[in-house]
Design a protein around this motif. Structure first.
Motif, short mmCIF file in Angstrom:
data_model
loop_
_atom_site.label_atom_id
_atom_site.label_comp_id
_atom_site.label_asym_id
_atom_site.label_seq_id
_atom_site.Cartn_x
_atom_site.Cartn_y
_atom_site.Cartn_z
N TYR A 18 0.83 -1.21 0.00
CA TYR A 18 0.00 0.00 0.00
C TYR A 18 0.87 1.26 0.00
CZ TYR A 18 -3.61 -3.31 1.61
OH TYR A 18 -4.46 -4.37 1.75
N ARG A 20 3.98 1.59 -1.08
CA ARG A 20 4.65 1.75 -2.38
C ARG A 20 3.68 2.26 -3.44
NH1 ARG A 20 8.21 -3.36 -3.85
NH2 ARG A 20 8.74 -1.98 -5.57
N GLU A 21 2.49 1.70 -3.46
CA GLU A 21 1.50 2.12 -4.46
C GLU A 21 1.09 3.57 -4.23
OE1 GLU A 21 -0.74 1.35 -7.93
OE2 GLU A 21 0.96 0.36 -7.01
N THR A 22 0.85 3.95 -2.98
CA THR A 22 0.49 5.33 -2.66
C THR A 22 1.63 6.28 -3.05
OG1 THR A 22 -0.93 4.61 -0.85
CG2 THR A 22 -0.18 6.90 -0.80
N SER A 23 2.85 5.88 -2.74
CA SER A 23 4.01 6.70 -3.10
C SER A 23 4.11 6.89 -4.61
CB SER A 23 5.28 6.03 -2.55
OG SER A 23 6.42 6.71 -3.01
N THR A 24 3.95 5.80 -5.35
CA THR A 24 4.02 5.88 -6.81
C THR A 24 2.96 6.82 -7.36
OG1 THR A 24 4.96 3.67 -6.98
CG2 THR A 24 3.88 4.53 -8.95
N LEU A 25 1.72 6.64 -6.91
CA LEU A 25 0.64 7.49 -7.40
C LEU A 25 0.85 8.96 -7.02
CD1 LEU A 25 -2.34 5.10 -6.62
CD2 LEU A 25 -1.45 5.70 -8.89
N THR A 26 1.37 9.20 -5.82
CA THR A 26 1.64 10.56 -5.38
C THR A 26 2.73 11.20 -6.23
OG1 THR A 26 0.95 10.01 -3.13
CG2 THR A 26 2.33 11.97 -3.40
N ILE A 27 3.78 10.45 -6.49
CA ILE A 27 4.87 10.97 -7.33
C ILE A 27 4.38 11.27 -8.73
CG2 ILE A 27 7.06 10.35 -8.44
CD1 ILE A 27 7.78 8.96 -5.74
N LEU A 28 3.59 10.36 -9.30
CA LEU A 28 3.06 10.59 -10.65
C LEU A 28 2.15 11.82 -10.68
CD1 LEU A 28 2.35 6.90 -11.70
CD2 LEU A 28 4.21 8.40 -12.50
N SER A 31 4.33 14.88 -10.39
CA SER A 31 5.06 15.07 -11.64
C SER A 31 4.19 15.80 -12.66
CB SER A 31 5.52 13.73 -12.21
OG SER A 31 6.47 13.14 -11.36
#
Length: 153
Positions: A18, A20-28, A31
């Motif tokens: 969760y 990692r997925e939250t971090s990825t979505l937040t970074i995207l 960006s």
């Protein structure tokens, strides 16, 4: 209320996913926001740190809060200044110090965050006020411990 419990491996694995997925979505997301502002994601987040400060902030403080080196922050401030988002000003109490002052109103970018705000409202509406307290405690703890163990090292 601080009590430490043993965390089973399967729970740690799920919550790790969760996070990692939250971090990825937040970074995207950031960006995309940064691109619309004409900035890099790092520059956008450093501008956010300066916006959330109660007053003009030093480059050193931005470095502390971001975990970036002072040299990297100098480059960030150069780019933000060139783009017209900040300016360097002398500290009125100590003329040797240079402060970073935001030159744009925060609401100039609010339209970029409407979807995120609506999403947060939708997610929170699926929980009770009692559950909000647990979610808030969880999020505050993650922020505090992550900052202490990863950023402030």
């Amino acid at each position: 209320m601080t009590s430490e419990r043993e965390v089973p491996a399967d729970v740690l694995e799920r919550f790790g996913f969760y996070a990692r997925e939250t971090s990825t979505l937040t970074i995207l997301f950031h960006s995309r926001v940064a691109e619309q502002m004409g900035l890099s994601p790092t520059d956008e987040k450093c501008l956010d740190l300066a916006l959330r400060a109660d007053e003009p902030i030093t480059a050193g403080r931005i470095a502390e809060l971001s975990g970036l080196s002072t040299g990297a922050v100098t480059g960030v401030i150069d780019r933000l200044e060139k783009a017209g988002y900040v300016r360097r000003v002398r500290d009125p109490h100590d003329r040797r110090k240079v402060l970073v002052e935001v030159t744009v109103a925060e609401d100039r970018f609010s339209h970029l965050f409407v979807g995120a705000q609506e999403t947060l409202r939708d997610v929170l509406s699926r929980f009770t006020p009692e559950e909000w307290a647990v979610l808030e405690r969880y999020n505050k703890t993650v922020i505090d411990v992550f900052r202490e163990r990863v950023i402030d090292r």
